[in-house]
Design a protein around this motif. Structure first.
Motif, short mmCIF file in Angstrom:
data_model
loop_
_atom_site.label_atom_id
_atom_site.label_comp_id
_atom_site.label_asym_id
_atom_site.label_seq_id
_atom_site.Cartn_x
_atom_site.Cartn_y
_atom_site.Cartn_z
N PHE A 175 0.79 -1.24 0.00
CA PHE A 175 0.00 0.00 0.00
C PHE A 175 0.82 1.29 0.00
O PHE A 175 0.26 2.35 -0.23
N LEU A 176 2.12 1.21 0.30
CA LEU A 176 2.88 2.46 0.42
C LEU A 176 3.69 2.75 -0.83
O LEU A 176 4.32 1.85 -1.41
N VAL B 222 -2.11 4.53 9.41
CA VAL B 222 -1.96 5.01 10.80
C VAL B 222 -1.73 3.77 11.67
O VAL B 222 -2.56 2.86 11.67
N PHE B 223 -0.60 3.74 12.35
CA PHE B 223 -0.30 2.62 13.25
C PHE B 223 -0.70 2.96 14.68
O PHE B 223 -0.33 4.01 15.20
N ILE C 21 -5.62 3.46 5.91
CA ILE C 21 -5.68 2.17 6.62
C ILE C 21 -5.24 2.37 8.07
O ILE C 21 -4.15 2.90 8.32
N ALA C 22 -6.08 1.96 9.01
CA ALA C 22 -5.70 1.99 10.42
C ALA C 22 -5.22 0.59 10.81
O ALA C 22 -5.95 -0.38 10.61
N GLY D 40 -16.86 -1.13 10.91
CA GLY D 40 -17.10 0.15 10.25
C GLY D 40 -16.78 0.09 8.77
O GLY D 40 -16.28 -0.91 8.27
N PRO D 41 -17.06 1.19 8.06
CA PRO D 41 -16.81 1.21 6.61
C PRO D 41 -15.33 1.41 6.27
O PRO D 41 -14.92 1.21 5.14
N ARG D 42 -14.51 1.77 7.27
CA ARG D 42 -13.11 2.09 6.98
C ARG D 42 -12.22 0.86 7.04
O ARG D 42 -12.51 -0.08 7.75
N PRO D 43 -11.10 0.90 6.29
CA PRO D 43 -10.19 -0.24 6.32
C PRO D 43 -9.38 -0.27 7.62
O PRO D 43 -8.55 0.61 7.87
N VAL D 44 -9.66 -1.26 8.44
CA VAL D 44 -8.94 -1.45 9.70
C VAL D 44 -8.28 -2.83 9.65
O VAL D 44 -8.89 -3.79 9.19
#
Ligand SMILES: *Cc1c(COP(=O)(O)O)cnc(C)c1O
Length: 363
Positions: A103-104, A157-158, A187-188, A212-216
């Motif tokens: 991803f980076l 975010v780590f 991404i969390a 939730g809708p976010r990528p965790v």
């Protein structure tokens, strides 16, 4: 060296592992040392894992199952998730590497608490990304400050909870509120390497984090509570879409056959896990009380280690403990030159650590 090393690789700070017992004893010509430096399980591996491993030795000529079919299903069933949401790694460290690789891109930003587990920065830099450290506030992850640092280039975010080396756990409600504020394209990663030691089980269900809708991505490991650090097996829990991307960059046989077999057996060994928790909880309470008697302040910890403060520089105390055959973890590289971290050991190891510390401090 004539070969040019890319500047982002030269910028990687070397990882400093806890000192191995063998190294200490070789250097000093001593025996009978104890290591309370890497948060390993003081009880050893789960006996059921050892037995399963022994029974599987005759199959080691075969490649491992590439996706870890049985182990991923067992983990998913335990946690009430779909198998497609589980990705196995060569330690949870490898999941960090896969996330970074997948991803980076150079110039992307990665938020991380400071201090934190060194691998977050190492993997970010290895991909050419820019680590953005956000200092702890009062030894706690500063979620407000982290949310304020999220920008257009932020990709990952780590978070680490319970946090190494402070032992602080981010309260569930605060974590959920923070995740809800993140942009959908960030991404969390919530590293829960020590989650099995949290005393309140209701707070360890990963499903609300993933709902939730976010990528965790939730990271867990067999290295700590399950006692299998030497085999290298961990996993990430995540949306199936993220998992599918990680599988593209994952080495096909990243988790070896022995590790898969042992991890499956360890998951079934509920008695061992319960005993590990009990020993750690009692050990934490014992060490806290002993440190307090020595007049030393330690942070509250929900993990299997304690971070404690010394009146002055920690280095001579660390050295004094080494001379007495007790290995703990200095925290200068984490920015805490006056603190040490001690992992919970077996009761006799905890006593020996406190006795050695008392002698070194001359109390
Ligand atoms: C020990 C630890 C891990 C586990 O790493 P493995 O690669 O699974 O052995 C991950 N994160 C943190 C913060 C740790 O302290």
């Amino acid at each position: 060296m004539a070969v040019a090393v890319p500047p982002h690789i030269l910028a990687i700070p070397p990882y400093v592992p806890g000192k191995p017992i063998e190294e200490l004893e070789r250097e000093r010509g001593i025996t009978g040392s104890i290591k309370l430096a890497s948060n390993e399980n003081p009880l050893g591996p789960s006996p059921r894992a050892i037995a399963a491993l022994a029974a599987a030795l005759g199959t080691l000529h075969r490649y491992p199952d590439s996706t870890g079919y049985r182990l991923t299903r067992k983990i998913a069933r335990r946690l009430g998730l779909a198998p497609e949401q589980v990705v196995l790694g060569n330690g949870s460290d490898e999941i960090l590497a896969l996330l970074a690789r997948a991803f980076l891109q150079p110039g992307d930003e990665v938020l991380l608490p400071e201090p934190a587990f060194a691998m977050y920065e190492i993997e970010a830099r290895a991909s050419g990304a820019v680590p953005v450290p956000v200092p702890l506030h009062d030894f706690r992850t500063d979620l407000e400050a982290m949310a304020g640092r999220v920008g257009a280039r932020t990709r990952i975010v780590f978070l680490n909870s319970p946090h190494n080396p402070t032992g602080h756990r981010i309260p569930r409600e605060a974590l959920l509120r923070f995740l809800a504020r993140l942009p959908a394209e960030v991404i969390a990663v919530v590293d829960e390497a020590y989650v099995e030691f949290v005393r309140e089980p209701a707070d360890t269900d990963p499903r609300p984090l993933l709902a939730g809708p976010r990528p965790v991505v939730v990271l867990r490991t067999f290295s700590k509570a399950y006692g299998l650090a030497g085999l290298r097996v961990g996993y990430g829990l995540m949306p199936a879409g993220i998992a599918a991307v990680l599988h593209r960059v994952r080495p096909p046989f990243n988790v070896n056959r022995a590790a898969q077999v042992a991890a499956e057996a360890a998951l079934d060994d509920e008695a061992f896990l319960a005993e590990s928790r009990r020993v750690v909880h009692e050990g934490i309470d014992f060490l806290r009380a002993g440190l307090a008697r020595l007049g030393l302040f330690c942070l509250p910890s929900e993990a299997n280690f304690l971070m404690f403060a010394l009146p002055g520089e920690a280095r001579p105390v660390y050295e004094g403990l080494l001379a007495r055959g007790v290995i703990v973890r200095p925290l200068a590289s984490y920015g805490y030159p006056r603190h040490l971290r001690v992992s919970v050991g077996r009761p006799e190891e905890n006593r020996r650590f406190l006795d050695a510390l008392r002698a070194v401090l001359g109390r």
